[in-house]
Design a protein around this motif. Structure first.
Motif, PDB file in Angstrom:
ATOM      1  N   UNK A  56      48.729  25.201  41.493  1.00  0.00           N
ATOM      2  CA  UNK A  56      49.574  25.490  40.388  1.00  0.00           C
ATOM      3  C   UNK A  56      50.849  27.208  40.881  1.00  0.00           C
ATOM      4  N   UNK A  57      51.746  26.106  40.662  1.00  0.00           N
ATOM      5  CA  UNK A  57      52.869  27.049  40.193  1.00  0.00           C
ATOM      6  C   UNK A  57      53.395  27.245  39.017  1.00  0.00           C
ATOM      7  N   UNK A  58      53.463  27.986  38.504  1.00  0.00           N
ATOM      8  CA  UNK A  58      53.500  28.314  37.069  1.00  0.00           C
ATOM      9  C   UNK A  58      54.160  29.844  37.068  1.00  0.00           C
ATOM     10  N   UNK A  59      55.268  29.824  35.967  1.00  0.00           N
ATOM     11  CA  UNK A  59      56.347  30.861  35.606  1.00  0.00           C
ATOM     12  C   UNK A  59      54.696  32.204  35.814  1.00  0.00           C
ATOM     13  N   UNK A  60      53.675  32.692  35.046  1.00  0.00           N
ATOM     14  CA  UNK A  60      52.413  33.649  34.598  1.00  0.00           C
ATOM     15  C   UNK A  60      51.651  33.904  36.117  1.00  0.00           C
ATOM     16  N   UNK A  61      51.353  32.859  36.849  1.00  0.00           N
ATOM     17  CA  UNK A  61      50.125  32.584  37.813  1.00  0.00           C
ATOM     18  C   UNK A  61      50.923  31.534  39.387  1.00  0.00           C
ATOM     19  N   UNK A  65      45.002  27.286  47.458  1.00  0.00           N
ATOM     20  CA  UNK A  65      43.589  27.030  47.808  1.00  0.00           C
ATOM     21  C   UNK A  65      43.428  26.986  49.737  1.00  0.00           C
ATOM     22  N   UNK A  66      43.093  27.768  50.143  1.00  0.00           N
ATOM     23  CA  UNK A  66      42.463  28.672  51.358  1.00  0.00           C
ATOM     24  C   UNK A  66      41.593  28.058  52.436  1.00  0.00           C
ATOM     25  N   UNK A  67      41.461  28.401  53.513  1.00  0.00           N
ATOM     26  CA  UNK A  67      40.228  28.104  54.144  1.00  0.00           C
ATOM     27  C   UNK A  67      39.812  29.315  55.554  1.00  0.00           C
ATOM     28  N   UNK A  68      39.334  29.750  55.967  1.00  0.00           N
ATOM     29  CA  UNK A  68      38.821  30.826  57.033  1.00  0.00           C
ATOM     30  C   UNK A  68      39.027  29.556  58.712  1.00  0.00           C
ATOM     31  N   UNK A  69      39.300  30.136  59.603  1.00  0.00           N
ATOM     32  CA  UNK A  69      38.742  29.168  60.806  1.00  0.00           C
ATOM     33  C   UNK A  69      36.943  29.273  60.446  1.00  0.00           C
ATOM     34  N   UNK A  70      36.849  29.213  60.076  1.00  0.00           N
ATOM     35  CA  UNK A  70      34.967  28.431  60.093  1.00  0.00           C
ATOM     36  C   UNK A  70      34.907  27.771  59.105  1.00  0.00           C
ATOM     37  N   UNK A  71      35.983  27.436  58.395  1.00  0.00           N
ATOM     38  CA  UNK A  71      35.689  26.383  57.331  1.00  0.00           C
ATOM     39  C   UNK A  71      35.335  26.882  55.940  1.00  0.00           C
ATOM     40  N   UNK A  72      35.084  28.070  55.610  1.00  0.00           N
ATOM     41  CA  UNK A  72      35.085  28.582  54.497  1.00  0.00           C
ATOM     42  C   UNK A  72      36.241  28.623  53.656  1.00  0.00           C
ATOM     43  N   UNK A  73      36.030  28.032  52.443  1.00  0.00           N
ATOM     44  CA  UNK A  73      36.699  28.436  51.255  1.00  0.00           C
ATOM     45  C   UNK A  73      37.366  29.456  50.184  1.00  0.00           C
ATOM     46  N   UNK A  74      38.518  29.560  50.010  1.00  0.00           N
ATOM     47  CA  UNK A  74      38.242  31.173  48.770  1.00  0.00           C
ATOM     48  C   UNK A  74      40.553  30.447  48.504  1.00  0.00           C
ATOM     49  N   UNK A  75      40.539  30.912  47.791  1.00  0.00           N
ATOM     50  CA  UNK A  75      41.520  30.992  46.046  1.00  0.00           C
ATOM     51  C   UNK A  75      42.870  32.399  46.523  1.00  0.00           C
ATOM     52  N   UNK A  76      43.440  32.252  46.433  1.00  0.00           N
ATOM     53  CA  UNK A  76      44.593  33.589  46.680  1.00  0.00           C
ATOM     54  C   UNK A  76      45.818  32.547  45.359  1.00  0.00           C
ATOM     55  N   UNK A  77      45.380  34.021  44.378  1.00  0.00           N
ATOM     56  CA  UNK A  77      46.133  33.753  43.232  1.00  0.00           C
ATOM     57  C   UNK A  77      47.700  35.357  42.797  1.00  0.00           C
ATOM     58  N   UNK A  78      48.070  34.859  42.964  1.00  0.00           N
ATOM     59  CA  UNK A  78      49.426  35.694  42.335  1.00  0.00           C
ATOM     60  C   UNK A  78      49.603  35.527  41.230  1.00  0.00           C
ATOM     61  N   UNK A  79      49.897  37.482  40.269  1.00  0.00           N
ATOM     62  CA  UNK A  79      50.324  36.594  39.013  1.00  0.00           C
ATOM     63  C   UNK A  79      51.927  37.466  38.364  1.00  0.00           C
ATOM     64  N   UNK A  80      52.241  36.845  37.888  1.00  0.00           N
ATOM     65  CA  UNK A  80      53.746  37.458  37.148  1.00  0.00           C
ATOM     66  C   UNK A  80      53.976  38.733  37.020  1.00  0.00           C
ATOM     67  N   UNK A  81      52.660  39.181  36.284  1.00  0.00           N
ATOM     68  CA  UNK A  81      52.192  40.274  35.578  1.00  0.00           C
ATOM     69  C   UNK A  81      51.631  40.981  35.704  1.00  0.00           C
ATOM     70  N   UNK A  82      50.989  42.395  35.653  1.00  0.00           N
ATOM     71  CA  UNK A  82      49.982  43.085  35.660  1.00  0.00           C
ATOM     72  C   UNK A  82      49.032  42.623  34.464  1.00  0.00           C
ATOM     73  N   UNK A  83      49.488  42.838  33.004  1.00  0.00           N
ATOM     74  CA  UNK A  83      49.029  42.344  32.289  1.00  0.00           C
ATOM     75  C   UNK A  83      48.145  41.565  32.519  1.00  0.00           C
ATOM     76  N   UNK A  84      49.097  40.103  32.802  1.00  0.00           N
ATOM     77  CA  UNK A  84      48.103  38.688  32.800  1.00  0.00           C
ATOM     78  C   UNK A  84      47.400  38.720  33.806  1.00  0.00           C
ATOM     79  N   UNK A  85      46.919  39.482  35.176  1.00  0.00           N
ATOM     80  CA  UNK A  85      46.150  39.589  35.811  1.00  0.00           C
ATOM     81  C   UNK A  85      44.887  39.945  35.185  1.00  0.00           C
ATOM     82  N   UNK A  86      45.126  40.961  34.890  1.00  0.00           N
ATOM     83  CA  UNK A  86      43.623  41.953  33.825  1.00  0.00           C
ATOM     84  C   UNK A  86      43.184  40.767  33.345  1.00  0.00           C
ATOM     85  N   UNK A  87      43.726  40.070  32.079  1.00  0.00           N
ATOM     86  CA  UNK A  87      43.807  39.047  31.100  1.00  0.00           C
ATOM     87  C   UNK A  87      42.738  37.915  32.166  1.00  0.00           C
TER      88      UNK A  87
END
Length: 151
Positions: A56-61, A65-87
């Motif tokens: 996802x490459x949007x204005x607000x966030x 998708x990421x993966x650890x060395x042992x193959x476990x998946x996780x998601x990294x999300x960044x936000x444009x604002x603190x409020x958007x993150x908290x919501x």
């Protein structure tokens, strides 16, 4: 907008394993966390040793998708604002899960992955309340979810 943010969170949460640690705590690693990381999605991914697959490459966030060395998946999300993150966190918490939270970023994934990443990124571990963990009654889907907004 909140519905869109929840929709973006659902794939991340759906791929997470249920359960976690036996005591629900992070263990002795809490004191060993570095200062909370800051930066762009790519900078945070580099600190987490992730080659980000941006989904996802949007204005607000932005979300990768990421993966650890042992193959476990996780998601990294960044936000444009603190409020958007908290919501986003408030909405995602209704679906349970474990999150590593920094300033304008969140990592969502299995509790063990999130706890391990805290050693690289700092931040605070938060756990969602999971109102939907198997006792939903009529078999409704998340699309008809009316929302549970807590504090």
């Amino acid at each position: 907008m909140a519905a869109t943010l929840v929709a973006l969170a659902l794939p991340a949460l759906a791929g997470c394993e249920a359960g976690g640690g036996t005591d629900g705590k992070a263990g002795g690693t809490a004191d060993a966390a570095p200062p909370t990381a800051t930066g762009t999605l790519e900078q945070l991914a580099a600190k987490a040793a992730c080659e980000p697959n941006v989904s996802t490459d949007a204005k607000e966030l932005r979300q990768a998708n990421c993966e650890t060395e042992d193959g476990r998946k996780y998601v990294l999300t960044t936000f444009a604002t603190d409020r958007g993150q908290r919501e986003w966190i408030n909405e995602a918490n209704d679906y349970g899960g474990t999150y590593l939270v920094g300033r304008k970023w969140v990592v969502s994934g299995d509790e063990k992955v999130v706890t391990a990443l805290r050693g690289r990124l700092g931040g605070a571990v938060e756990t969602g309340s999971s109102h939907h963990s198997g006792r939903s009654g009529g078999g409704g889907d998340e699309g008809s979810h009316s929302g549970h907004h807590g504090s």
